[in-house]
Design a protein around this motif. Structure first.
Motif, short mmCIF file in Angstrom:
data_model
loop_
_atom_site.label_atom_id
_atom_site.label_comp_id
_atom_site.label_asym_id
_atom_site.label_seq_id
_atom_site.Cartn_x
_atom_site.Cartn_y
_atom_site.Cartn_z
N VAL A 44 7.91 1.35 -9.98
CA VAL A 44 7.06 0.81 -11.05
C VAL A 44 5.67 1.44 -11.04
CG1 VAL A 44 5.95 -1.27 -11.96
CG2 VAL A 44 8.35 -1.34 -11.23
N PRO A 45 4.99 1.55 -9.86
CA PRO A 45 3.70 2.25 -9.86
C PRO A 45 3.81 3.69 -10.35
CG PRO A 45 4.00 1.04 -7.81
CD PRO A 45 5.29 0.95 -8.56
N ALA A 46 4.94 4.33 -10.08
CA ALA A 46 5.12 5.71 -10.55
C ALA A 46 5.12 5.78 -12.07
CB ALA A 46 6.42 6.28 -9.99
N VAL B 228 0.84 -1.21 0.00
CA VAL B 228 0.00 0.00 0.00
C VAL B 228 0.87 1.25 0.00
CG1 VAL B 228 -1.63 1.34 1.38
CG2 VAL B 228 -1.97 -1.12 1.10
N LEU B 229 1.94 1.25 0.80
CA LEU B 229 2.84 2.41 0.85
C LEU B 229 3.50 2.65 -0.50
CD1 LEU B 229 4.34 4.61 2.41
CD2 LEU B 229 6.04 2.89 3.07
N ALA B 230 4.01 1.58 -1.13
CA ALA B 230 4.66 1.72 -2.43
C ALA B 230 3.68 2.22 -3.49
CB ALA B 230 5.25 0.38 -2.85
N THR B 231 2.47 1.70 -3.47
CA THR B 231 1.46 2.11 -4.46
C THR B 231 1.06 3.57 -4.25
OG1 THR B 231 0.61 -0.15 -4.56
CG2 THR B 231 -0.81 1.60 -5.41
N THR B 232 0.91 3.98 -3.00
CA THR B 232 0.53 5.37 -2.70
C THR B 232 1.62 6.34 -3.15
OG1 THR B 232 -0.76 4.64 -0.79
CG2 THR B 232 -0.15 6.96 -0.88
N LEU B 233 2.87 6.05 -2.78
CA LEU B 233 3.97 6.92 -3.18
C LEU B 233 4.10 6.98 -4.69
CD1 LEU B 233 6.73 5.90 -0.59
CD2 LEU B 233 5.37 7.99 -0.60
N GLY B 234 4.05 5.82 -5.34
CA GLY B 234 4.18 5.78 -6.79
C GLY B 234 3.06 6.49 -7.51
N THR B 235 1.85 6.36 -6.98
CA THR B 235 0.69 7.02 -7.62
C THR B 235 0.82 8.53 -7.53
OG1 THR B 235 -0.76 5.14 -7.11
CG2 THR B 235 -1.81 7.26 -7.56
#
Length: 293
Positions: free
Chosen positions: A167-169, A102-109
């Protein structure tokens, strides 16, 4: 009356209903949901029912085979009940994996949305940072940081989140580049709306499909990263454990004849990672249907 019934039956279903039906038509995705739910129940409720000592060692009970002395999966080299330890380790792996994903997805988004929407030199600078980060293997950064900082559950979340947002970014940035030319986004610019309003109210909500699908893969990758680091001896310190640490102990014990210790954690890791990947595939199909509506 019959005409009304026929018209109701012929009426097209809503996009949301068709999307849900598409998800549940994916049998692997449904199986993935059941596996995740089962492992969550096993890891979080199981220890309340099957209570074992997972802090103090008992060398008199070390390396018992499955079924001996009331231990369904046997004991490890320190006398810990393997079934109870599998539950405790699962709780750690799932919690850290979910939080880090969740943290990685939030930062990347957030990063990708800002870069894609603003464009120009801001986009170029932000994405060169992403490219530089992707060029460095995440597992290498994770090992270096773990060697410097004593790992704890929340430290692992921060570390894995810090190396997994790239990658999400890139995915979100690609979505933002196409969305910023839409009429409703241009209308905000024309009426003097702020960039933050456009990003938070329109760009990010319209990338939700990509974000949600990628989040499931991020969770699976985070659980694998935890296992990698623990397998290399840089994970949580005993008596805390996770499935990766149990796998390491199991491999070490194989040479002493305790072959049964390698299977429980290994099977659990394969199941949880495969399940999240199945769910991600199902969500991708579901959002593709919604996007076509």
């Amino acid at each position: 009356m019959s005409t009304a019934i026929l018209s109701r039956q012929a009426a097209p279903k809503s996009p949301a209903a068709r999307a849900v039906r598409e998800f549940f038509s994916n049998k692997l995705a449904v199986i993935g949901v059941f596996i995740v739910v089962a492992l969550v129940v096993f890891s979080f409720i199981g220890p309340l029912i099957y209570q074992t000592e997972q802090v103090s060692t008992n060398l008199m009970q070390a390396d018992l085979k499955p079924g001996e002395d009331g231990h369904p999966l046997g004991t490890d080299g320190l006398g810990y009940d393997v079934l109870g330890r599998l539950m405790i380790a699962g709780r750690t792996s799932i919690l850290v994996g979910l939080a880090a994903g969740v943290l990685a997805t939030t930062l990347g988004t957030l990063w990708g949305s800002v870069a894609g929407y603003l464009g120009g030199w801001v986009d170029a600078t932000m994405m060169r940072i992403v490219d530089a980060g992707i060029a460095i293997p995440g597992i290498f950064l994770l090992l270096v940081i773990s060697a410097i900082v004593r790992p704890s559950e929340w430290m692992m979340v921060l570390i894995i989140g810090a190396v997994s947002w790239l990658v999400p970014a890139r995915l979100t940035r690609a979505e933002a580049l196409s969305l910023k030319s839409r009429d409703y986004v241009l209308a905000i610019k024309a009426t003097g709306g702020s960039n933050s309003r456009a990003i938070l109210r329109h760009i990010i909500p319209n990338t939700i499909g990509t974000v949600v699908v990628n989040a499931t893969f991020q969770v699976a990758d985070a659980i694998l990263l935890i296992a990698y680091v623990s397998f290399l001896g840089m994970g949580l310190q005993p008596p805390a454990t996770d499935w990766g640490a149990m796998l390491t102990d199991g491999i070490s014990s194989v040479y002493s004849g305790a072959w049964w210790l390698i299977f429980p954690a290994g099977i659990a890791i394969v199941l949880i990672v495969s399940a999240f990947n199945f769910i991600g595939d199902g969500l991708r199909d579901m959002f593709d249907v919604r996007g076509q509506s």
